[in-house]
Design an enzyme around this catalytic site. Structure first.
Site, PDB file in Angstrom:
ATOM      1  N   HIS A  43      15.381  18.708  58.785  1.00 20.30           N
ATOM      2  CA  HIS A  43      14.087  18.031  58.934  1.00 20.30           C
ATOM      3  C   HIS A  43      13.823  17.850  60.432  1.00 20.30           C
ATOM      4  O   HIS A  43      14.075  16.779  60.992  1.00 20.30           O
ATOM      5  CB  HIS A  43      14.106  16.687  58.214  1.00 20.30           C
ATOM      6  CG  HIS A  43      12.770  16.026  58.126  1.00 20.30           C
ATOM      7  ND1 HIS A  43      12.393  15.268  57.032  1.00 20.30           N
ATOM      8  CD2 HIS A  43      11.713  16.003  58.965  1.00 20.30           C
ATOM      9  CE1 HIS A  43      11.168  14.797  57.234  1.00 20.30           C
ATOM     10  NE2 HIS A  43      10.746  15.219  58.407  1.00 20.30           N
ATOM     11  N   GLU A  70      12.199  20.694  55.917  1.00 19.21           N
ATOM     12  CA  GLU A  70      11.311  19.570  55.597  1.00 19.21           C
ATOM     13  C   GLU A  70      10.509  19.183  56.825  1.00 19.21           C
ATOM     14  O   GLU A  70      10.995  19.318  57.958  1.00 19.21           O
ATOM     15  CB  GLU A  70      12.127  18.346  55.168  1.00 19.21           C
ATOM     16  CG  GLU A  70      12.962  18.515  53.937  1.00 19.21           C
ATOM     17  CD  GLU A  70      13.730  17.252  53.590  1.00 19.21           C
ATOM     18  OE1 GLU A  70      14.172  17.140  52.430  1.00 19.21           O
ATOM     19  OE2 GLU A  70      13.883  16.374  54.464  1.00 19.21           O
ATOM     20  N   HIS A 190      16.530  11.302  48.842  1.00 19.26           N
ATOM     21  CA  HIS A 190      16.445  10.115  49.687  1.00 19.26           C
ATOM     22  C   HIS A 190      17.294   9.000  49.104  1.00 19.26           C
ATOM     23  O   HIS A 190      16.976   8.433  48.067  1.00 19.26           O
ATOM     24  CB  HIS A 190      15.008   9.621  49.888  1.00 19.26           C
ATOM     25  CG  HIS A 190      14.836   8.894  51.201  1.00 19.26           C
ATOM     26  ND1 HIS A 190      15.297   7.617  51.425  1.00 19.26           N
ATOM     27  CD2 HIS A 190      14.276   9.284  52.368  1.00 19.26           C
ATOM     28  CE1 HIS A 190      15.013   7.250  52.666  1.00 19.26           C
ATOM     29  NE2 HIS A 190      14.400   8.256  53.257  1.00 19.26           N
TER      30      HIS A 190
END
Length: 240
Positions: A43, A70, A190
């Site tokens: 990410h 991401e 997450h």
């Protein structure tokens, strides 16, 4: 079986804290592949506080499993993804100053924008996943945007799981069932951990992929990286 994609951002945080290339995130990613992970997630953020754009390019050259990138689809991010052409891009509506992702897309309000970005990535054969809260309306909205998958934002599940697992997972089951009705693939991520992962996948066995970074890398400090990857894979296997 649900696939395990390991997010290696935290390894880059350690490297960046001292400069240089220790630990080597590319070496770590290839080792994680060898230990049994099905993919690697990164990410990159605009401030390059962990994974950098050059890391993404280097990883793409050596990884044998799926690379999942991401991020918020800013022009710079879109250009990077179009250059690297990963197996999957996960679009996340995080602000530049966010410590970590903290909300999913409003796929209804942002339909025009997300449809355009999704179409651009589809032209290159990239699978597109939209990061959403566990809301069936947002899942249906992702389908209307042309997405291939949704990734359910599991922070609330992880937070509420210790007190009442069934209550914690209920909204996710509803959202996952909507994804299945819509013909969408299903990812989740997450704050998933060794404590709560098995139950989540047991209740939603059609989950295609989980993306786990913070908890997994933290566990590896105590348990070792190879052992930790295997422990997470075991949680997924026992949920079959």
């Amino acid at each position: 079986m649900t696939k395990l994609s390991v997010n290696i951002n935290k390894i880059a945080v350690v490297r960046n804290s001292r400069g240089g290339n220790l630990p080597d995130v590319v070496l770590a990613a290839t080792r994680i592949e060898g230990f049994g992970a099905d993919g690697i997630t990164v990410h990159p953020r605009p401030d390059a506080r962990h994974i950098r754009y050059d890391d993404v390019r280097a990883l793409r050259r050596v990884l044998r499993t799926e690379l999942n990138i991401e991020g918020n689809p800013t022009p710079e991010f879109v250009a990077l993804v179009s250059e690297v052409v990963p197996a999957q891009v996960t679009l996340v509506p995080d602000a530049p100053d966010a410590i970590t992702s903290n909300a999913g897309w409003d796929t209804v309000a942002n339909r025009e924008f997300l449809t355009a970005v999704t179409a651009r990535f589809h032209e290159q054969g990239i699978r597109v996943s939209l990061f959403v809260d566990p809301d069936p309306a947002m899942v249906a909205g992702a389908k209307a945007c042309g997405a291939d998958r949704v990734e359910l934002y599991t922070e609330a599940y992880a937070r509420e799981y210790p007190a009442d697992p069934e209550r914690a997972v209920a909204p996710y089951v509803a959202a996952a069932e909507e994804a299945r009705r819509q013909g969408l693939g299903l990812n989740a991520g997450h704050d998933l951990s060794l404590e709560n992962l098995h139950y989540f996948v047991q209740r939603i066995p059609w989950t295609d992929e989980v993306s786990i970074g913070h908890a997994l890398i933290s566990d590896a400090l105590y348990l070792g990286l190879e052992n930790t990857v295997q422990l997470y894979r075991r949680q997924l296997k026992t949920a079959e």
